[in-house]
Design a protein around this motif. Structure first.
Motif, mmCIF file in Angstrom:
data_model
loop_
_atom_site.group_PDB
_atom_site.id
_atom_site.type_symbol
_atom_site.label_atom_id
_atom_site.label_comp_id
_atom_site.label_asym_id
_atom_site.label_seq_id
_atom_site.Cartn_x
_atom_site.Cartn_y
_atom_site.Cartn_z
ATOM 1 N N MET A 1 41.512 48.160 41.126
ATOM 2 C CA MET A 1 41.086 47.205 40.114
ATOM 3 C C MET A 1 42.290 46.506 39.484
ATOM 4 O O MET A 1 42.246 45.310 39.191
ATOM 5 C CB MET A 1 40.271 47.908 39.031
ATOM 6 C CG MET A 1 38.987 48.581 39.554
ATOM 7 S SD MET A 1 37.924 47.440 40.489
ATOM 8 C CE MET A 1 37.452 46.294 39.192
ATOM 9 N N LYS A 2 43.372 47.235 39.317
ATOM 10 C CA LYS A 2 44.581 46.652 38.740
ATOM 11 C C LYS A 2 45.206 45.634 39.681
ATOM 12 O O LYS A 2 45.815 44.641 39.250
ATOM 13 C CB LYS A 2 45.585 47.755 38.419
ATOM 14 C CG LYS A 2 46.823 47.268 37.688
ATOM 15 C CD LYS A 2 47.749 48.439 37.361
ATOM 16 C CE LYS A 2 49.007 47.941 36.646
ATOM 17 N NZ LYS A 2 49.925 49.070 36.336
ATOM 18 N N SER A 3 45.042 45.826 40.981
ATOM 19 C CA SER A 3 45.652 44.926 41.964
ATOM 20 C C SER A 3 44.855 43.647 42.181
ATOM 21 O O SER A 3 45.370 42.683 42.741
ATOM 22 C CB SER A 3 45.800 45.646 43.310
ATOM 23 O OG SER A 3 44.536 45.820 43.941
ATOM 24 N N LEU A 4 43.594 43.629 41.726
ATOM 25 C CA LEU A 4 42.754 42.452 41.952
ATOM 26 C C LEU A 4 43.112 41.334 40.973
ATOM 27 O O LEU A 4 43.380 41.594 39.796
ATOM 28 C CB LEU A 4 41.281 42.818 41.801
ATOM 29 C CG LEU A 4 40.697 43.732 42.881
ATOM 30 C CD1 LEU A 4 39.277 44.147 42.509
ATOM 31 C CD2 LEU A 4 40.702 43.036 44.243
ATOM 32 N N PRO A 5 43.096 40.090 41.419
ATOM 33 C CA PRO A 5 43.350 38.962 40.502
ATOM 34 C C PRO A 5 42.216 38.802 39.508
ATOM 35 O O PRO A 5 41.067 39.174 39.780
ATOM 36 C CB PRO A 5 43.440 37.761 41.447
ATOM 37 C CG PRO A 5 42.663 38.172 42.661
ATOM 38 C CD PRO A 5 42.864 39.646 42.803
ATOM 39 N N GLU A 6 42.543 38.246 38.362
ATOM 40 C CA GLU A 6 41.522 38.056 37.332
ATOM 41 C C GLU A 6 40.452 37.088 37.793
ATOM 42 O O GLU A 6 39.270 37.262 37.491
ATOM 43 C CB GLU A 6 42.175 37.550 36.038
ATOM 44 C CG GLU A 6 43.143 38.544 35.410
ATOM 45 C CD GLU A 6 43.734 38.008 34.130
ATOM 46 O OE1 GLU A 6 43.347 36.891 33.721
ATOM 47 O OE2 GLU A 6 44.576 38.695 33.526
ATOM 48 N N LYS A 7 40.848 36.033 38.507
ATOM 49 C CA LYS A 7 39.891 35.051 39.008
ATOM 50 C C LYS A 7 40.080 34.901 40.508
ATOM 51 O O LYS A 7 41.200 34.811 40.999
ATOM 52 C CB LYS A 7 40.091 33.695 38.329
ATOM 53 C CG LYS A 7 39.826 33.694 36.841
ATOM 54 C CD LYS A 7 39.866 32.276 36.298
ATOM 55 C CE LYS A 7 41.220 31.637 36.497
ATOM 56 N NZ LYS A 7 41.269 30.254 35.944
#
Length: 589
Positions: free
Chosen positions: A274-280
């Motif tokens: 989840m931390k590695s995923l981009p916000e958008k």
């Protein structure tokens, strides 16, 4: 005083005569050689003839319903098992017969024939049974020969059975051969049903190995295949995935992983995802199908079509479904990230399409900064382009947010540097200064602090080279150099005095001195080339072999062996899209 008697004189004389006689007899001896190897073969052949005719046989081996007449001296000399049996007053030795249970009679006969002749034919289907009998009899030479034969015929279909035999009978050399094969053919092995039966320790050893030359997304996919086959393995998933770099996994697949129940059981790893995923991101969660093999996408400024080179199959294909739309001009740069291929045309318009979907249309994303010269690096959903003329700056494109931005200017301003990303830093290596003079300086941009710093200087001034990073080591390939005895970074070394280089420089991340790797054949002499690290190998394409002649071959460099080889010669393929300079290239998964 001692008196010498007649007896003493006689004894001394007799001793001297005896010594003389001994020496004389030795001198008179001659070696009579009737041909040692030939005699041994003739003798063994005669023993085999006696065996076949049941002559002078003094022992019987019973296997199933078959009785085999043999000679004790031959089987004891060939087999540790029979040597121990016949060296003592065992029941079998006293009776002159042994009854072997649970062995294949045909394989026993094969071993007996090998004892007498040194060779024998055997059915491939009985490989394991023959190894069992040879191991039981303690015939090491047969076990070694079987191991070499299995290693020679090792392929994806035989891998699992061969590895089972190697482990069962402690064939260390064959075990190493199976491990090496698995590392080299991991992508193919993971597609088999037997892959799901691998033990955890072996699978973790493969995935954690530096010699496993596959993309991290393939390691991750293999781990999920193995765990999903038995949900009791879910607790071991984190132990596998901790060896995988999340940043190198496409965003769409990371989203897919975050939705999997087996991944959710590991709170720690779920937080990392989840931390590695981009916000958008407009990418939807999707499983990794593995339909695209590692390839090099090539194009040139003269045609509006791309060509792909399949690294595994060493095949070249004109990608008709990659043809540009009518609104697109000839391209200026091309790059692949996640499941998208990006193209900047000569009007500086940026286009994107999903290369996993043949029917996916090209989508115009907007206009890039003008005068981009080359795609220099990719990192975590962003790629970087160098704008060398006239403003000389580096730009960053955020693929998630469709946003362009400039990086702080590097000082001094240099063009035609080689770029690569290593240890969260962007390296700009060599190039020309403002007066078109070669330089040896190395500049590093720290993504965390957004600042430039000085890196280890090159041993000689070099420009128009290409750089890439593998296993925490930077490799600088090709380009031109100017030999100079001066220590100054900015001597007046003009391009007209330059020469092509046929070597490779490497810089491990914890060292400050570049190491030279000489290249013999094929020649690496080319400038303005493109290099890509795919699966632990460095691939070289494009560029110029002289100031006016584009290079027509794709080369492969193995950093482990420092060997360079030719993958394919483009001149031998009738592809219209490659009749001109290969202007840009990118890799796909």
């Amino acid at each position: 005083m001692y008196d010498v008697t007649v007896t003493d004189i006689i004894l001394k004389f007799l001793s001297e005569v005896y010594i003389f006689a001994i020496n004389w007899s030795t001198v008179m001896e001659h070696l009579l050689d009737i041909g040692k190897p030939g005699h041994a073969l003739d003798l063994l052949s005669k023993f085999n003839e006696f065996r076949i005719n049941q002559q002078y046989c003094d022992f019987i081996i019973k296997a199933g319903e078959k009785e085999i007449f043999v000679h004790k001296c031959v089987i004891a000399a060939s087999s540790e098992y029979f040597a121990k049996m016949l060296n003592h007053d065992t029941k079998e030795n006293m009776l002159g017969k042994v009854d072997l249970k649970h062995v294949d009679p045909e394989c026993v006969m094969t071993c007996i024939e090998i004892m007498y002749t040194g060779q024998a034919y055997f059915p491939i289907r009985k490989t394991e049974e023959l190894m069992y009998v040879a191991h039981l009899f303690g015939i090491d030479k047969v076990c070694d020969a079987m191991s070499l034969l299995l290693e020679k015929n090792l392929d994806v279909d035989s891998f699992f059975d061969t590895r089972y035999i190697a482990d069962k009978y402690f064939c260390q050399q064959l075990q190493e051969a199976c491990r090496s094969f698995a590392l080299d053919h991991f992508h193919s092995i993971m597609k088999t049903s037997a892959f799901k039966e691998l033990e955890f320790d072996f699978l973790e050893d493969l995935i954690s190995s530096d010699d496993l030359n596959v993309l991290d997304v393939i390691k991750c996919k293999a781990s999920m295949i193995w765990v999903n086959d038995d949900l009791d393995r879910a607790d071991q998933l984190f132990d596998l995935l901790k060896h995988i770099d999340l940043e190198k996994i496409p965003v769409y697949y990371r989203k897919f992983l975050s939705q999997q129940p087996t991944v959710a059981k590991s709170t720690e790893y779920m937080m990392q995802i989840m931390k590695s995923l981009p916000e958008k991101s407009d990418l939807e969660a999707s499983d990794y199908k593995g339909d695209c093999t590692p390839s090099i996408i090539m194009a040139n400024p003269e045609v509006s079509r791309l060509t792909s080179f399949d690294i595994d199959r060493k095949s070249l294909t004109e990608q008709r479904h990659f043809k540009y739309t009518d609104s697109m001009s000839k391209f200026n740069a091309v790059v692949v990230m996640d499941c998208y291929i990006y193209v900047i045309d000569i009007n500086y318009d940026l286009y994107r399409r999903n290369f996993l979907e043949n029917d996916s249309p090209w989508r115009k994303l907007g206009c890039a900064f003008p005068r981009y010269y080359i795609v220099v690096a990719c990192k975590s959903g962003k790629f970087y382009l160098a704008n060398d003329y006239p403003n000389r700056f580096l730009a960053q494109y955020d693929t998630v947010n469709n946003k362009w931005s400039k990086l702080p200017n590097k000082q001094p301003k240099v063009v035609w540097s080689a770029y690569t990303i290593s240890q969260d830093k962007l390296y700009a290596i060599g190039g020309y200064d403002l007066f078109a003079n070669f330089v040896r300086d190395v500049r590093c941009f720290n993504f965390s602090t957004s600042t430039w710093s000085v890196g280890p200087s090159l041993p000689s001034k070099r420009a128009q080279a290409s750089a890439c990073t593998y296993n925490k080591t930077i490799y600088l390939l090709g380009g031109k150099i100017v030999n100079s005895d001066s220590d100054s970074e900015f001597d007046s070394d003009s391009q007209s005095e330059s020469e092509y280089v046929n070597d490779i420089l490497c810089l491990p991340f914890d060292e400050s001195i570049w190491t030279l790797i000489p290249v013999k054949e094929p020649e690496l002499e080319r400038s303005k080339l493109s290099t890509y690290c795919i699966g632990g190998k460095i691939y070289i394409c494009g560029g110029y072999c002289d100031d006016f002649q584009p290079c027509s071959s794709i080369l492969e460099f193995n950093p482990k062996t420092n060997l360079l080889s030719t993958m394919i010669d483009l001149d031998s393929h009738d592809l219209k899209s490659l009749n001109h300079e290969v202007y840009a290239a990118a890799i796909t998964m």
